[in-house]
Scaffold this active site. Structure first.
Site, PDB file in Angstrom:
ATOM      1  N   GLU A  60      69.445  74.166 -24.745  1.00  0.00           N
ATOM      2  CA  GLU A  60      70.151  76.297 -25.556  1.00  0.00           C
ATOM      3  C   GLU A  60      71.198  76.394 -24.736  1.00  0.00           C
ATOM      4  O   GLU A  60      72.051  77.174 -25.846  1.00  0.00           O
ATOM      5  CB  GLU A  60      68.419  77.356 -24.953  1.00  0.00           C
ATOM      6  CG  GLU A  60      68.760  78.043 -25.128  1.00  0.00           C
ATOM      7  CD  GLU A  60      67.494  78.739 -25.250  1.00  0.00           C
ATOM      8  OE1 GLU A  60      67.628  80.193 -25.772  1.00  0.00           O
ATOM      9  OE2 GLU A  60      66.591  78.066 -24.815  1.00  0.00           O
ATOM     10  N   HIS A  85      62.046  63.730 -25.191  1.00  0.00           N
ATOM     11  CA  HIS A  85      62.764  63.211 -23.855  1.00  0.00           C
ATOM     12  C   HIS A  85      62.829  61.559 -23.835  1.00  0.00           C
ATOM     13  O   HIS A  85      61.105  61.086 -23.647  1.00  0.00           O
ATOM     14  CB  HIS A  85      62.355  63.396 -22.245  1.00  0.00           C
ATOM     15  CG  HIS A  85      62.502  65.465 -22.523  1.00  0.00           C
ATOM     16  ND1 HIS A  85      63.512  65.981 -22.558  1.00  0.00           N
ATOM     17  CD2 HIS A  85      61.976  66.132 -22.386  1.00  0.00           C
ATOM     18  CE1 HIS A  85      63.122  67.752 -22.524  1.00  0.00           C
ATOM     19  NE2 HIS A  85      61.618  67.634 -22.286  1.00  0.00           N
ATOM     20  N   VAL A  86      63.289  60.893 -23.967  1.00  0.00           N
ATOM     21  CA  VAL A  86      63.327  59.234 -24.389  1.00  0.00           C
ATOM     22  C   VAL A  86      63.411  58.802 -22.920  1.00  0.00           C
ATOM     23  O   VAL A  86      62.898  57.474 -23.237  1.00  0.00           O
ATOM     24  CB  VAL A  86      63.788  58.665 -25.391  1.00  0.00           C
ATOM     25  CG1 VAL A  86      63.464  59.748 -26.223  1.00  0.00           C
ATOM     26  CG2 VAL A  86      65.246  59.361 -25.429  1.00  0.00           C
ATOM     27  N   HIS A 103      74.410  73.704 -39.335  1.00  0.00           N
ATOM     28  CA  HIS A 103      75.151  74.509 -39.883  1.00  0.00           C
ATOM     29  C   HIS A 103      75.175  76.173 -39.634  1.00  0.00           C
ATOM     30  O   HIS A 103      74.380  76.236 -38.597  1.00  0.00           O
ATOM     31  CB  HIS A 103      73.093  74.729 -40.879  1.00  0.00           C
ATOM     32  CG  HIS A 103      72.742  76.723 -41.234  1.00  0.00           C
ATOM     33  ND1 HIS A 103      73.319  76.408 -42.569  1.00  0.00           N
ATOM     34  CD2 HIS A 103      72.396  77.680 -41.483  1.00  0.00           C
ATOM     35  CE1 HIS A 103      73.105  78.119 -43.013  1.00  0.00           C
ATOM     36  NE2 HIS A 103      72.216  78.102 -42.145  1.00  0.00           N
TER      37      HIS A 103
END
Length: 136
Positions: A60, A85-86, A103
């Site tokens: 963020e 979260h991987v 965008h």
């Protein structure tokens, strides 16, 4: 994207970015910015791994820095943050957030942020939507 002006603002007062140890990085691409954060006692879980909340905060904040760099004189605030979260990252490693603008509207910016460890493995993928407020 040049984020030096925004870095000066961030460094001028205590805030979440400095409390968690974030370092913002300019890039040559106009739609991309980066940030680094060492995994340490400021942003880890009690188990010694990077907190998922700290990863979302990193995403963020880097997206906010990017929107602020694109819109001088505006306040850019996150209105939606969604991430997956991987992989876990242990204390002592450093993560890098790569934010790419998807965008750029007049009031909304949408960013994709990939957070990777020093080996280049994906740790988290985060989508951030910022609301751009023109300051009076």
């Amino acid at each position: 994207m040049n984020v030096e002006r925004i870095k000066d603002i961030i460094d001028s007062m205590p805030n979440l970015s400095t409390a968690l140890g974030m370092e913002f990085i300019s890039t040559p691409e106009v739609d991309t910015c980066m940030a680094r954060m060492k995994v340490d006692e400021r942003n880890r879980q009690p188990f010694g791994f990077l907190s998922g909340g700290a990863s979302l905060a990193l995403a963020e904040n880097v997206a906010g820095v990017g929107s602020s760099a694109l819109c001088p004189g505006c306040a850019c605030v996150g209105i939606e943050v969604s991430g997956s979260h991987v992989k876990a990252v242990a204390e002592g490693d450093t993560v890098t957030a790569y934010a790419r603008l998807l965008h750029q509207g007049s009031t909304l910016h949408v960013w994709n942020v990939d957070i990777k460890d020093t080996a280049g493995d994906l740790i988290s993928n985060v989508r951030v939507t910022n609301y751009v407020v023109k300051q009076k």
